[in-house]
Design a protein around this motif. Structure first.
Motif, PDB file in Angstrom:
ATOM      1  N   CYS A   3       2.117  -4.943  -6.748  1.00 29.52           N
ATOM      2  CA  CYS A   3       0.848  -5.172  -6.183  1.00 29.52           C
ATOM      3  C   CYS A   3       0.712  -6.065  -5.397  1.00 29.52           C
ATOM      4  N   SER A   4      -0.256  -6.186  -4.157  1.00 28.65           N
ATOM      5  CA  SER A   4      -0.554  -7.389  -3.589  1.00 28.65           C
ATOM      6  C   SER A   4      -2.139  -7.350  -3.250  1.00 28.65           C
ATOM      7  N   ALA A   5      -2.587  -8.742  -3.094  1.00 27.58           N
ATOM      8  CA  ALA A   5      -4.046  -8.684  -2.851  1.00 27.58           C
ATOM      9  C   ALA A   5      -4.340  -9.849  -2.207  1.00 27.58           C
ATOM     10  N   VAL A  21       2.678 -18.441   0.675  1.00 29.52           N
ATOM     11  CA  VAL A  21       2.952 -17.093   0.384  1.00 29.52           C
ATOM     12  C   VAL A  21       1.838 -16.689  -0.387  1.00 29.52           C
ATOM     13  N   GLY A  22       1.465 -15.452  -0.090  1.00 27.00           N
ATOM     14  CA  GLY A  22       0.639 -14.835  -1.045  1.00 27.00           C
ATOM     15  C   GLY A  22      -0.697 -14.627  -0.131  1.00 27.00           C
ATOM     16  N   GLN A  79      -4.204  -6.886   9.523  1.00 27.34           N
ATOM     17  CA  GLN A  79      -4.371  -7.696   8.585  1.00 27.34           C
ATOM     18  C   GLN A  79      -2.958  -8.121   8.051  1.00 27.34           C
ATOM     19  N   ILE A  80      -2.768  -9.345   7.965  1.00 25.28           N
ATOM     20  CA  ILE A  80      -1.170 -10.009   7.559  1.00 25.28           C
ATOM     21  C   ILE A  80      -1.578 -10.616   6.292  1.00 25.28           C
ATOM     22  N   GLN A  81      -0.391 -10.538   5.516  1.00 24.11           N
ATOM     23  CA  GLN A  81      -0.149 -11.287   4.393  1.00 24.11           C
ATOM     24  C   GLN A  81       1.318 -11.606   4.278  1.00 24.11           C
ATOM     25  N   ARG A  82       1.381 -12.865   4.056  1.00 22.73           N
ATOM     26  CA  ARG A  82       2.693 -13.763   3.909  1.00 22.73           C
ATOM     27  C   ARG A  82       3.318 -13.051   2.641  1.00 22.73           C
ATOM     28  N   SER A  83       4.306 -12.363   2.464  1.00 20.78           N
ATOM     29  CA  SER A  83       4.975 -11.737   1.250  1.00 20.78           C
ATOM     30  C   SER A  83       5.955 -12.576   0.688  1.00 20.78           C
TER      31      SER A  83
END
Length: 195
Positions: free
Chosen positions: A74-76, A144-145, A158-162
């Motif tokens: 998961c990611s949020a 990160v996150g 929408q951008i998330q650093r994974s």
């Protein structure tokens, strides 16, 4: 389960492209989460919604703009005040939240059918993204996150650093093909691999 065709299929061509004088600058790939959900809290209910995200996904979200977390599954991340984008490798995330996010806390919108997720990674990923978005992508400013919402020529992203050198980008499915082509062009001068 109905197989969902990728909107990138006509332009997704695995291989190596661009300028490889200094090696591969970035890798581009489509990631296919089983679920993508947007959650919005009513004013004053943000902490309850964050706790609910934690109970459903196992992720602990910190307070603050753009705070996020991720695991293998998961990611949020928060992308606006009281609004969060949550993805899961499996289907059924909206249903899992439906039993816990009451009308008194906020709203749930299943975006699984309406978003395409693209990952850019590699030593030049920050540089390529900075060509497209007026955002500081350095690791100290964008840890990160964490995540944000922004636009490039009116294409909402929408951008998330994974990871230390990777980012997940969520775009409207209807813009995915043109966004992908633009991302490939932006990556051309550093050399890129499509996987």
């Amino acid at each position: 389960m109905v197989e969902q065709l990728s909107p990138l299929e006509p332009v997704f061509r695995p291989g190596s492209y661009g300028n490889f004088v200094d090696g591969v600058g970035v890798t581009l790939s489509e990631i296919a989460p089983g679920s993508i959900v947007q959650l919005a809290a009513w004013p004053g209910e943000e902490k309850k919604l964050m706790a609910t995200i934690g109970s459903v996904t196992g992720l602990k979200l910190a307070d603050g703009a753009g705070a996020g977390a991720s695991s293998e599954r998961c990611s949020a991340f928060g992308f606006a005040p009281g609004k969060f984008l949550v993805s899961d490798a499996s289907e059924g995330l909206a249903t899992a939240f439906a039993g816990k996010v009451t009308a008194a806390i906020g709203t749930i919108t299943d975006l699984s059918h309406g978003r395409t997720a693209i990952r850019i990674g590699g030593p030049k990923s920050e540089w390529v993204l900075a060509k497209l978005f007026a955002v500081d992508f350095s690791l100290t400013a964008f840890p990160v996150g964490s995540g944000i919402s922004t636009t490039h020529h009116d294409v909402f992203t929408q951008i998330q650093r994974s990871g230390p050198d990777s980012f997940d980008l969520y775009v409207f499915r209807s813009f995915a093909r043109s966004f992908w082509k633009m991302l490939c062009h932006a990556s051309d001068e550093v050399g890129y691999e499509v996987r």
